[in-house]
Design a protein around this motif. Structure first.
Motif, PDB file in Angstrom:
ATOM      1  N   SER A 180       6.236  19.369 -13.309  1.00  9.99           N
ATOM      2  CA  SER A 180       6.381  20.333 -14.398  1.00  9.99           C
ATOM      3  C   SER A 180       6.630  19.549 -15.667  1.00  9.99           C
ATOM      4  CB  SER A 180       7.552  21.287 -14.138  1.00  9.99           C
ATOM      5  OG  SER A 180       8.784  20.589 -14.235  1.00  9.99           O
ATOM      6  N   CYS A 181       6.439  20.183 -16.789  1.00  5.19           N
ATOM      7  CA  CYS A 181       6.688  19.491 -18.057  1.00  5.19           C
ATOM      8  C   CYS A 181       8.142  19.058 -18.177  1.00  5.19           C
ATOM      9  CB  CYS A 181       6.296  20.399 -19.219  1.00  5.19           C
ATOM     10  SG  CYS A 181       4.522  20.691 -19.356  1.00  5.19           S
ATOM     11  N   HIS A 182       9.051  19.769 -17.506  1.00  2.00           N
ATOM     12  CA  HIS A 182      10.467  19.406 -17.557  1.00  2.00           C
ATOM     13  C   HIS A 182      10.760  18.186 -16.693  1.00  2.00           C
ATOM     14  CE1 HIS A 182      11.288  23.065 -19.772  1.00  2.00           C
ATOM     15  NE2 HIS A 182      10.725  23.789 -18.812  1.00  2.00           N
ATOM     16  N   ALA A 183      10.044  18.059 -15.583  1.00  3.23           N
ATOM     17  CA  ALA A 183      10.302  16.943 -14.666  1.00  3.23           C
ATOM     18  C   ALA A 183       9.611  15.656 -15.088  1.00  3.23           C
ATOM     19  CB  ALA A 183       9.849  17.325 -13.261  1.00  3.23           C
ATOM     20  N   ILE A 184       8.544  15.765 -15.857  1.00  5.27           N
ATOM     21  CA  ILE A 184       7.734  14.610 -16.241  1.00  5.27           C
ATOM     22  C   ILE A 184       8.259  14.027 -17.546  1.00  5.27           C
ATOM     23  CG2 ILE A 184       5.411  13.855 -16.893  1.00  5.27           C
ATOM     24  CD1 ILE A 184       4.391  16.276 -15.165  1.00  5.27           C
ATOM     25  N   SER A 185       8.523  12.734 -17.554  1.00  2.91           N
ATOM     26  CA  SER A 185       9.115  12.120 -18.748  1.00  2.91           C
ATOM     27  C   SER A 185       8.088  11.804 -19.827  1.00  2.91           C
ATOM     28  CB  SER A 185       9.871  10.840 -18.365  1.00  2.91           C
ATOM     29  OG  SER A 185       9.006   9.916 -17.730  1.00  2.91           O
ATOM     30  N   ASP A 186       6.857  11.510 -19.455  1.00  5.76           N
ATOM     31  CA  ASP A 186       5.803  11.132 -20.405  1.00  5.76           C
ATOM     32  C   ASP A 186       4.507  11.740 -19.892  1.00  5.76           C
ATOM     33  OD1 ASP A 186       3.717   9.841 -21.801  1.00  5.76           O
ATOM     34  OD2 ASP A 186       4.904   8.026 -22.098  1.00  5.76           O
ATOM     35  N   LEU A 187       4.106  12.874 -20.458  1.00  2.68           N
ATOM     36  CA  LEU A 187       2.972  13.613 -19.915  1.00  2.68           C
ATOM     37  C   LEU A 187       1.654  12.840 -20.007  1.00  2.68           C
ATOM     38  CD1 LEU A 187       2.484  16.274 -18.450  1.00  2.68           C
ATOM     39  CD2 LEU A 187       2.055  17.356 -20.673  1.00  2.68           C
ATOM     40  N   PRO A 188       1.326  12.182 -21.134  1.00  3.43           N
ATOM     41  CA  PRO A 188       0.085  11.395 -21.145  1.00  3.43           C
ATOM     42  C   PRO A 188       0.088  10.256 -20.118  1.00  3.43           C
ATOM     43  CG  PRO A 188       0.780  11.866 -23.392  1.00  3.43           C
ATOM     44  CD  PRO A 188       1.904  12.297 -22.494  1.00  3.43           C
ATOM     45  N   ALA A 189       1.230   9.591 -19.925  1.00  2.00           N
ATOM     46  CA  ALA A 189       1.297   8.531 -18.922  1.00  2.00           C
ATOM     47  C   ALA A 189       1.128   9.116 -17.521  1.00  2.00           C
ATOM     48  CB  ALA A 189       2.626   7.791 -19.026  1.00  2.00           C
ATOM     49  N   PHE A 190       1.733  10.275 -17.274  1.00  2.00           N
ATOM     50  CA  PHE A 190       1.556  10.967 -16.000  1.00  2.00           C
ATOM     51  C   PHE A 190       0.081  11.293 -15.781  1.00  2.00           C
ATOM     52  CE2 PHE A 190       1.189  14.844 -13.511  1.00  2.00           C
ATOM     53  CZ  PHE A 190       2.105  14.679 -12.485  1.00  2.00           C
ATOM     54  N   ALA A 191      -0.595  11.770 -16.824  1.00  2.00           N
ATOM     55  CA  ALA A 191      -2.015  12.108 -16.720  1.00  2.00           C
ATOM     56  C   ALA A 191      -2.840  10.885 -16.339  1.00  2.00           C
ATOM     57  CB  ALA A 191      -2.505  12.692 -18.045  1.00  2.00           C
ATOM     58  N   GLU A 192      -2.484   9.736 -16.892  1.00  2.00           N
ATOM     59  CA  GLU A 192      -3.213   8.506 -16.555  1.00  2.00           C
ATOM     60  C   GLU A 192      -2.924   8.073 -15.121  1.00  2.00           C
ATOM     61  OE1 GLU A 192      -3.675   6.492 -20.986  1.00  2.00           O
ATOM     62  OE2 GLU A 192      -2.022   5.842 -19.679  1.00  2.00           O
ATOM     63  N   GLU A 193      -1.683   8.255 -14.664  1.00  2.00           N
ATOM     64  CA  GLU A 193      -1.356   7.926 -13.270  1.00  2.00           C
ATOM     65  C   GLU A 193      -2.142   8.810 -12.306  1.00  2.00           C
ATOM     66  OE1 GLU A 193       3.285   6.561 -14.182  1.00  2.00           O
ATOM     67  OE2 GLU A 193       2.823   8.580 -13.458  1.00  2.00           O
ATOM     68  N   LEU A 194      -2.256  10.088 -12.642  1.00  2.00           N
ATOM     69  CA  LEU A 194      -3.036  10.989 -11.805  1.00  2.00           C
ATOM     70  C   LEU A 194      -4.511  10.611 -11.827  1.00  2.00           C
ATOM     71  CD1 LEU A 194      -3.349  13.469 -10.035  1.00  2.00           C
ATOM     72  CD2 LEU A 194      -3.412  14.870 -12.114  1.00  2.00           C
ATOM     73  N   ALA A 195      -5.025  10.245 -13.008  1.00  2.00           N
ATOM     74  CA  ALA A 195      -6.420   9.807 -13.101  1.00  2.00           C
ATOM     75  C   ALA A 195      -6.667   8.597 -12.216  1.00  2.00           C
ATOM     76  CB  ALA A 195      -6.769   9.493 -14.555  1.00  2.00           C
TER      77      ALA A 195
END
Length: 294
Positions: A105-120
């Motif tokens: 969730s946006c609350h649990a994720i500290s850096d959303l763009p970095a999370f997006a790259e990890e998922l990619a």
């Protein structure tokens, strides 16, 4: 069929896996739709299909998850035991190793763009795994990785039903653009349900990917839907740049997202209005995201 509850799970485990019979059983805090999931002790989980249409997922996960796990950069579920129909429960069921983590969730994720790259990076690794013998998209995974045309009829019906509140002309153009292309490369592995509930977070970062029940091989566009369901514009741009797929694949991804949003709004707008509003926001993000233009 009996109610799928902790008592049933205790009975099934005791009858078929006596070594775990004394472990406590309790429902997970946030269960899924396709399966009912329970903690078994502190280190395992039990998953039971909630309807016959989900039963094929059980054997598929036992067959393929061990083969995929060693080739992926993040933990995925590890099947430990395959249960049989028993105690009035009519289908196969599974025991897995428990994976710790919080729902994304946006609350649990500290850096959303970095999370997006990890998922990619995870999806890139998944696509690179040899898919030559994998299960082709079909009814077993609700056509994830297959053709969007399967859902053309119900999408157009939803558009008709929602004509009083949505820009049907614009959304029809987006839908028809999505239908206008297909995956021309070799089939690749597809998770099939890259959604918040199937992405786990620890210390603010992506830590595991779970629930491969909708997995198969085919077109990877359905794995990109999270670009509009969770990500804001900076994260979406980071995700798109990292994933590296072509424009038409992204257009089909919008089609997958649009289909799901439309049928959900049509079903729930006069009942579960909060759920309908969540999916309205998906559509707003799709409309605001130009891709190649309409």
């Amino acid at each position: 069929m009996p109610e799928i509850d902790a008592a049933l799970v205790r009975t099934l485990v005791a009858r078929q896996f006596a070594r775990w019979a004394d472990l406590p059983v309790r429902a997970v805090a946030e269960g899924g739709w396709d399966n009912r999931t329970f903690h078994l002790g502190d280190a395992m989980s039990v998953r039971l299909p909630s309807a016959e249409r989900y039963v094929a997922q059980v054997e598929k996960e036992h067959r393929w998850l061990p083969a995929l796990a060693s080739q992926l950069p993040l933990p995925i579920p590890a099947p430990l035991a395959l249960g049989k129909p028993d105690a009035g429960y009519p289908w196969a069921w599974s025991i897995y190793a428990w994976i710790e983590g919080d729902r994304a969730s946006c609350h649990a994720i500290s850096d959303l763009p970095a999370f997006a790259e990890e998922l990619a990076d995870f999806l890139i690794a998944l696509r690179r795994i040899d898919a030559s013998d994998g299960p082709l998209a079909g009814a077993h995974n609700f056509h994830r990785g297959g053709s969007l045309a399967v859902y053309d009829g119900e999408t157009r019906q939803a558009l008709n039903d929602l004509a009083d509140e949505l820009d049907v002309s614009l959304l029809t153009k987006i839908w028809e653009r999505a239908l206008g292309s297909s995956w021309r490369e070799k089939p690749v592995w597809v998770h099939g349900d890259i959604a918040e509930g199937n992405l786990l977070v620890r210390d603010g970062r992506l830590s595991a990917v779970i629930d491969f029940g909708s997995s198969g091989v085919g077109d990877p566009s359905s794995d990109l839907v999270i670009a509009w369901t969770l990500f804001d514009e900076p994260a979406r741009n980071a995700f798109r740049a990292r994933v590296g797929l072509d424009l038409q694949t992204w257009e089909r991804a919008q089609g997958w997202c649009l289909w799901k949003a439309l049928i959900t709004i049509a079903e729930h707008r006069n009942g579960d209005r909060e759920k309908a509003d969540i999916h309205r926001r998906w559509i707003a993000r799709i409309v605001a995201d130009p891709l190649g233009g309409i």
